[in-house]
Design a protein around this motif. Structure first.
Motif, PDB file in Angstrom:
ATOM      1  N   VAL A 129       0.883  -1.179   0.000  1.00  0.00           N
ATOM      2  CA  VAL A 129       0.000   0.000   0.000  1.00  0.00           C
ATOM      3  C   VAL A 129       0.913   1.219   0.000  1.00  0.00           C
ATOM      4  CG1 VAL A 129      -1.778   1.301   1.209  1.00  0.00           C
ATOM      5  CG2 VAL A 129      -1.803  -1.187   1.280  1.00  0.00           C
ATOM      6  N   SER A 130       0.815   2.046  -1.027  1.00  0.00           N
ATOM      7  CA  SER A 130       1.660   3.241  -1.116  1.00  0.00           C
ATOM      8  C   SER A 130       0.799   4.475  -1.304  1.00  0.00           C
ATOM      9  CB  SER A 130       2.640   3.105  -2.281  1.00  0.00           C
ATOM     10  OG  SER A 130       1.946   3.060  -3.515  1.00  0.00           O
ATOM     11  N   ASP A 131       1.313   5.597  -0.802  1.00  0.00           N
ATOM     12  CA  ASP A 131       0.554   6.837  -0.966  1.00  0.00           C
ATOM     13  C   ASP A 131       1.499   8.024  -1.050  1.00  0.00           C
ATOM     14  OD1 ASP A 131       0.213   6.256   2.345  1.00  0.00           O
ATOM     15  OD2 ASP A 131       0.916   8.244   1.736  1.00  0.00           O
ATOM     16  N   THR A 132       0.930   9.174  -1.329  1.00  0.00           N
ATOM     17  CA  THR A 132       1.711  10.418  -1.452  1.00  0.00           C
ATOM     18  C   THR A 132       1.574  11.256  -0.189  1.00  0.00           C
ATOM     19  OG1 THR A 132      -0.164  11.452  -2.568  1.00  0.00           O
ATOM     20  CG2 THR A 132       1.535  10.472  -3.951  1.00  0.00           C
ATOM     21  N   GLY A 133       1.327  10.604   0.955  1.00  0.00           N
ATOM     22  CA  GLY A 133       1.163  11.330   2.211  1.00  0.00           C
ATOM     23  C   GLY A 133       2.485  11.801   2.784  1.00  0.00           C
ATOM     24  N   LYS A 134       2.442  12.327   4.031  1.00  0.00           N
ATOM     25  CA  LYS A 134       3.603  12.998   4.597  1.00  0.00           C
ATOM     26  C   LYS A 134       4.597  12.023   5.251  1.00  0.00           C
ATOM     27  CE  LYS A 134       1.286  13.971   8.976  1.00  0.00           C
ATOM     28  NZ  LYS A 134       0.837  15.032   9.892  1.00  0.00           N
ATOM     29  N   GLY A 135       4.194  10.780   5.528  1.00  0.00           N
ATOM     30  CA  GLY A 135       5.117   9.822   6.091  1.00  0.00           C
ATOM     31  C   GLY A 135       5.367  10.022   7.577  1.00  0.00           C
ATOM     32  N   ILE A 136       6.302   9.253   8.136  1.00  0.00           N
ATOM     33  CA  ILE A 136       6.632   9.322   9.557  1.00  0.00           C
ATOM     34  C   ILE A 136       8.153   9.390   9.689  1.00  0.00           C
ATOM     35  CG2 ILE A 136       6.591   8.067  11.745  1.00  0.00           C
ATOM     36  CD1 ILE A 136       3.934   6.960  10.971  1.00  0.00           C
ATOM     37  N   PRO A 137       8.680  10.329  10.487  1.00  0.00           N
ATOM     38  CA  PRO A 137      10.138  10.452  10.634  1.00  0.00           C
ATOM     39  C   PRO A 137      10.747   9.157  11.155  1.00  0.00           C
ATOM     40  CG  PRO A 137       8.996  12.339  11.589  1.00  0.00           C
ATOM     41  CD  PRO A 137       7.947  11.335  11.254  1.00  0.00           C
ATOM     42  N   SER A 138      12.000   8.923  10.737  1.00  0.00           N
ATOM     43  CA  SER A 138      12.669   7.674  11.106  1.00  0.00           C
ATOM     44  C   SER A 138      12.861   7.554  12.612  1.00  0.00           C
ATOM     45  CB  SER A 138      14.026   7.593  10.399  1.00  0.00           C
ATOM     46  OG  SER A 138      14.820   8.729  10.748  1.00  0.00           O
ATOM     47  N   GLU A 139      13.053   8.710  13.299  1.00  0.00           N
ATOM     48  CA  GLU A 139      13.271   8.631  14.738  1.00  0.00           C
ATOM     49  C   GLU A 139      12.020   8.217  15.496  1.00  0.00           C
ATOM     50  OE1 GLU A 139      13.603  11.255  12.896  1.00  0.00           O
ATOM     51  OE2 GLU A 139      12.556  13.017  13.685  1.00  0.00           O
ATOM     52  N   LYS A 140      10.841   8.258  14.848  1.00  0.00           N
ATOM     53  CA  LYS A 140       9.587   7.881  15.495  1.00  0.00           C
ATOM     54  C   LYS A 140       9.154   6.457  15.169  1.00  0.00           C
ATOM     55  CE  LYS A 140       8.797  11.998  17.268  1.00  0.00           C
ATOM     56  NZ  LYS A 140       8.706  12.246  18.703  1.00  0.00           N
ATOM     57  N   GLN A 141       9.939   5.776  14.308  1.00  0.00           N
ATOM     58  CA  GLN A 141       9.468   4.479  13.812  1.00  0.00           C
ATOM     59  C   GLN A 141       9.398   3.417  14.905  1.00  0.00           C
ATOM     60  OE1 GLN A 141      12.113   3.588  10.593  1.00  0.00           O
ATOM     61  NE2 GLN A 141      11.287   5.192   9.256  1.00  0.00           N
ATOM     62  N   ALA A 142      10.278   3.535  15.896  1.00  0.00           N
ATOM     63  CA  ALA A 142      10.313   2.500  16.936  1.00  0.00           C
ATOM     64  C   ALA A 142       9.108   2.553  17.864  1.00  0.00           C
ATOM     65  CB  ALA A 142      11.600   2.644  17.761  1.00  0.00           C
ATOM     66  N   GLU A 143       8.342   3.671  17.825  1.00  0.00           N
ATOM     67  CA  GLU A 143       7.253   3.856  18.778  1.00  0.00           C
ATOM     68  C   GLU A 143       5.885   3.415  18.250  1.00  0.00           C
ATOM     69  OE1 GLU A 143       9.919   5.049  21.415  1.00  0.00           O
ATOM     70  OE2 GLU A 143       7.789   5.031  21.873  1.00  0.00           O
ATOM     71  N   ILE A 144       5.779   3.215  16.926  1.00  0.00           N
ATOM     72  CA  ILE A 144       4.447   3.147  16.327  1.00  0.00           C
ATOM     73  C   ILE A 144       3.667   1.888  16.676  1.00  0.00           C
ATOM     74  CG2 ILE A 144       5.074   4.605  14.398  1.00  0.00           C
ATOM     75  CD1 ILE A 144       5.488   2.104  12.769  1.00  0.00           C
ATOM     76  N   PHE A 145       4.369   0.825  17.112  1.00  0.00           N
ATOM     77  CA  PHE A 145       3.628  -0.404  17.406  1.00  0.00           C
ATOM     78  C   PHE A 145       3.132  -0.462  18.844  1.00  0.00           C
ATOM     79  CE2 PHE A 145       3.956  -2.507  13.502  1.00  0.00           C
ATOM     80  CZ  PHE A 145       5.202  -2.202  12.955  1.00  0.00           C
ATOM     81  N   LYS A 146       3.463   0.560  19.637  1.00  0.00           N
ATOM     82  CA  LYS A 146       2.993   0.566  21.014  1.00  0.00           C
ATOM     83  C   LYS A 146       1.544   1.003  21.067  1.00  0.00           C
ATOM     84  CE  LYS A 146       7.552   1.592  22.947  1.00  0.00           C
ATOM     85  NZ  LYS A 146       8.353   2.537  23.755  1.00  0.00           N
ATOM     86  N   ARG A 147       0.849   0.526  22.065  1.00  0.00           N
ATOM     87  CA  ARG A 147      -0.562   0.891  22.206  1.00  0.00           C
ATOM     88  C   ARG A 147      -0.697   2.357  22.592  1.00  0.00           C
ATOM     89  NH1 ARG A 147      -2.757  -4.268  25.737  1.00  0.00           N
ATOM     90  NH2 ARG A 147      -2.140  -5.903  24.277  1.00  0.00           N
ATOM     91  N   PHE A 148      -1.740   2.982  22.054  1.00  0.00           N
ATOM     92  CA  PHE A 148      -2.118   4.369  22.325  1.00  0.00           C
ATOM     93  C   PHE A 148      -1.046   5.372  21.882  1.00  0.00           C
ATOM     94  CE2 PHE A 148      -5.862   3.226  24.549  1.00  0.00           C
ATOM     95  CZ  PHE A 148      -5.558   2.108  25.309  1.00  0.00           C
ATOM     96  N   VAL A 149      -0.182   4.946  20.971  1.00  0.00           N
ATOM     97  CA  VAL A 149       0.808   5.889  20.421  1.00  0.00           C
ATOM     98  C   VAL A 149       0.240   6.553  19.184  1.00  0.00           C
ATOM     99  CG1 VAL A 149       3.058   6.093  19.321  1.00  0.00           C
ATOM    100  CG2 VAL A 149       2.794   4.684  21.355  1.00  0.00           C
ATOM    101  N   LYS A 150       0.194   7.885  19.218  1.00  0.00           N
ATOM    102  CA  LYS A 150      -0.239   8.678  18.054  1.00  0.00           C
ATOM    103  C   LYS A 150       0.811   9.751  17.799  1.00  0.00           C
ATOM    104  CE  LYS A 150      -4.371  10.152  17.819  1.00  0.00           C
ATOM    105  NZ  LYS A 150      -5.631  10.849  18.189  1.00  0.00           N
ATOM    106  N   LEU A 151       1.436   9.707  16.635  1.00  0.00           N
ATOM    107  CA  LEU A 151       2.471  10.692  16.325  1.00  0.00           C
ATOM    108  C   LEU A 151       1.891  12.027  15.929  1.00  0.00           C
ATOM    109  CD1 LEU A 151       5.045   8.441  14.479  1.00  0.00           C
ATOM    110  CD2 LEU A 151       4.762   8.902  16.906  1.00  0.00           C
ATOM    111  N   ASP A 152       0.627  12.023  15.533  1.00  0.00           N
ATOM    112  CA  ASP A 152      -0.053  13.280  15.207  1.00  0.00           C
ATOM    113  C   ASP A 152      -1.298  13.367  16.085  1.00  0.00           C
ATOM    114  OD1 ASP A 152      -1.308  15.474  14.228  1.00  0.00           O
ATOM    115  OD2 ASP A 152      -1.146  14.911  12.100  1.00  0.00           O
TER     116      ASP A 152
END
Length: 797
Positions: A704-727
């Protein structure tokens, strides 16, 4: 105009008279009279056609070559029927016939087309002698165009008034206040058609009593000459009652006067207002019950106000006399330990560094600081450059909760001590125990771990003892528990099994604390030295599991309390603000915030249910043959409907093979890919979202690919945790990716990362890898998963 006609007729008559008389007149006098006559005719602004009784043109005066269809010489002798446009021939000839037999002047309007150009004429016909008519023709094209323009404007004005979104009524003051205009909204809301209204008075329409009331009001408005506005109840013929705002004004020109009235039906508005007042009252009650108050901080004035004064009355640490206070004063009334941190947080909000604040504080204008408060603030309004202007939030008294928390902690410590003591007792008792209700239902047992007992595995909580253990319909003969229930005393019994294993069973009645004569249950003890150690170890493991469960539960409840309270506070707070604001833009903004938080709350509950099913092991994984193309086309159709309101986004199933049928768990694959698509929609405002799959050596690679804004590399380790929202400002619960990770882990996978494609964000990858199965040529599937711009890859362990 009539002067010109009369002069022309007299002159033409004289000319005819002079030409017809046969007498000798001196040549000089005749020429002089002809010259004078021609000058008078030339002064007439019209072209003059002399037409005989056959309607043939005999002579033309003041001829204008530009307006004539033929030269003057060619028109002489031509029949007038051939000069006038066909639609007007009959009326022109009819008026000429009348003029030939009468001395009256006849008027008619007609058109003459010359080289495709239409000219409008006003003709006046007057007999000058027998069988001869003078036709005065004046060009009125300009006047006709003005009349057409006026009529068009009148039609436009009538159309505008007729299609106004509110009833519009016009009465003719000069004609006994009769209705002259009744637009469409009048018909729809008033219940009367135009035919029933136009040309009638109020008495004729509504009857004497009601009609005279309306007329008295109208006459008073006309007499005083003032504008009139009042709220009144209007009753339609079907008996419906409508509350309306009525406006009336007198409109007039130099010669005529009208009474203009509009009616705005506010029945629905009043009903909504009453509903909002009811909601407001309910919110006020809810806030009162929870000891919470909404608050507004105007950053421009630096003034903090509480919405409900009664909150300050019920909480002694507030100044009752003042309506508001500055942020500096508010910080000064906080506990000294909280002031430095809160001062910095307030400064960060003012500077726009943070948009949300949640903290427990101690506040008291008296300086006692006995009460605790839960403070939540969020920036609600900014200017065009992003500077915060207004902050809203809630303040909740949590003193009782703090006391309860302290009591619970002490109780928890006591329970843990008791559990520890009980565990020590069980660890050193060397017994297998079963607790049963008087109806022989097993509430608790540890015989399942008492391995040397031949029947230990049959004791299950929630089951009947003699049915599950001995497969009987009644208690066993000589049952030790039955005897203990009968005697009310401790009873013992030895049982020797076929393999020589002997168990001493002790049945001890347990009495109710409040009623010492009532037996609550029976404890069965199975004595065996070898089993005591095993039972003690089992209790230890159970304690650790309970502690772990308690910690996980506390963490989950903590997260849930925050995540649920956040949208709920927003819904409650902005609903109150919605009631108390009259600004349409503010209302629209508040309603949008409420809708977003409703959706967030529903999504949170849905995600929690999914997570609960997964952790409880109730989420089913049903494998079957799946047509991948059909599955993804269905997703494409579904998501195309979701983006119907976002024309700037294109979503397409772009890559696939002609035929692809695999053996996999369809619902879980769709759930993971759908989560990728949902994330792509959240973070893509324009451009495209493409998804599909391709065949590789080790299976299928889904993307699945898109032209959205993406997520910074320094935030990638956090995304699988529960209740984590980068925005924080994007709708979502922060559970979706955690659920996806849990699903793929159930299928045996782990996490990693992928690089980013140029000019494109790879929202997600899902590999379906073939693996061999026993006695089957059909490959089963494992999963490889990658998520948006953190690019976490879930692959086989």
């Amino acid at each position: 105009m009539w002067g010109y006609i009369i002069a022309g007729v007299v002159i033409l008559g004289n000319l005819v008279f002079f030409f017809s008389r046969r007498r000798k007149i001196s040549i000089p006098r005749e020429n002089m009279e002809n010259i004078m006559a021609e000058k008078v005719i030339a002064s007439v602004p019209d072209m003059i056609f002399m037409v005989d009784n056959q309607f043939n043109i005999q002579k033309i005066y003041n001829a204008d070559p530009v307006k004539l269809s033929l030269p003057v010489e060619a028109l002489i002798g031509r029949n007038l029927k051939d000069c006038v446009d066909p639609p007007f021939v009959d009326i022109v000839i009819s008026n000429l016939r009348e003029a030939l037999i009468s001395d009256k002047v006849y008027e008619v309007e007609y058109t003459v087309s010359v080289h495709g150009k239409i000219t409008y004429y006003e003709g006046r016909f007057k007999r000058v002698q027998e069988n001869l008519v003078a036709c005065f023709e004046r060009d009125i094209t300009g006047r006709k165009k003005n009349e057409v323009a006026i009529k068009q404007n009148q039609r436009l004005l009538n159309a505008v008034l007729d299609n106004m979104p509110m009833p519009l009524i016009i009465k003719d003051i000069d004609d006994d206040l009769k209705y002259v205009f009744w637009n469409k909204q009048c018909e729809l809301q008033g219940g009367y058609s135009r035919e029933e209204i136009i040309g009638k008075t109020d008495i004729e329409v509504y009857g004497k009593e009601r009609g005279e009331h309306y007329r008295d009001v109208d006459f008073k408005i006309i007499e005083e000459g003032n504008s009139y506005q009042v709220q009144e109840v209007y009753e339609t013929p079907d008996g419906g009652r409508h509350v309306s705002i009525v406006n009336k004004n007198v409109v007039s020109n130099d010669v005529h006067h009208w009474l203009l009235a509009t009616r705005w039906d506010i029945t629905d508005l009043i009903r909504i207002q009453e509903q909002l007042q009811e909601v407001n009252q309910q919110l006020r009650m809810a806030f009162s019950v929870t000891n919470t108050v909404p608050m507004v901080w105007d950053l421009e004035e630096d003034l903090i106000r509480f919405k409900y004064p009664e909150f300050k009355v019920g909480n002694k640490g507030f100044c009752k006399e003042r309506d508001g206070q500055s942020s500096l004063e508010a910080v000064g009334n906080m506990h000294p330990d909280d002031r430095e941190v809160m001062s910095q947080l307030f400064a960060d909000i003012k500077a726009g560094k943070i948009d949300n604040l949640h903290r427990e504080i101690r506040y008291d204008v008296l300086g006692l600081y006995e009460d605790y408060y839960d403070l939540y603030l969020t920036v609600e309004k900014k200017d065009i450059i992003g500077k915060p202007l207004r902050v809203v939030g809630t303040l909740r008294n949590i003193t009782e909760s703090k006391l309860y928390e302290k009591t619970l902690m002490e109780a928890k410590q006591n329970v843990e001590k008791i559990q520890e003591i009980n565990q020590l007792i069980l660890d050193h008792s060397n017994n297998g125990l079963v607790y049963l209700h008087p109806d022989y239902m097993i509430e608790w047992e540890n015989l399942a771990q008492y391995s040397e007992h031949p029947l230990a595995g049959r004791y299950k909580a929630g089951l009947c003892c003699y049915k599950s253990v001995m497969h009987r319909d009644a208690p066993c003969p000589g049952c030790v528990m039955q005897k203990a229930l009968e005697t009310g005393k401790r009873e013992m019994k030895e049982v020797t099994f076929d393999d020589g294993f002997t168990v001493e069973i002790t049945a001890t009645p347990v009495y109710d604390i409040k009623n010492e004569r009532q037996i609550r249950g029976v404890v069965l003890k199975y004595e065996d030295v070898s089993e005591r150690t095993r039972v003690a170890n089992e209790w230890k493991r159970a304690k650790e599991a309970a502690e772990m469960s308690d910690r996980l539960k506390s963490m989950f409840l903590s997260n849930m309390s925050h995540e649920i309270r956040t949208p709920l506070n927003a819904i409650v707070g902005f609903s109150e603000l919605l009631v108390n604001t009259d600004d349409p833009k503010d209302k629209e903004e508040y309603m949008a915030i409420i809708n977003r938080n409703n959706e967030l709350l529903l999504q949170l509950i849905s995600d929690i249910l999914d997570l609960s099913k997964i952790e409880a092991g109730t989420l089913e994984f049903i494998y079957d043959m799946v047509d991948i193309n059909e599955m993804l086309r269905g997703l494409e159709m579904s998501y195309r409907q979701k983006i119907a309101k976002h024309p700037g986004i294109d979503i397409s199933f772009t890559s696939h093979v002609n035929e692809c049928v695999v053996y996999t768990e369809k619902n879980r694959v769709m759930q993971v890919i759908s989560n990728f698509l949902n994330n792509a929609l959240k973070f893509t405002s324009e451009g495209h979202i493409h998804f599909g799959y391709e065949e590789q050596a080790n299976g299928l690679r889904f993307f699945v690919s898109d032209t959205g804004k993406g997520i910074p590399s320094e935030k990638q380790a956090e995304i699988f945790k529960r209740f984590v929202k980068l925005d924080s400002f994007t709708n979502g619960t922060g559970l979706g990716l955690a659920i996806c990770q849990t699903i793929v882990r159930k299928l045996g996978v782990r996490s990693g990362f992928f690089p980013r494609k140029a000019k494109e964000v790879l929202s997600g990858l899902l590999y379906l890898l073939g693996r061999e199965t026993v006695n089957s040529d059909v490959p089963k599937i494992s999963y490889v998963l990658s998520l948006r711009d953190r690019f976490s890859l879930l692959s086989r362990i």
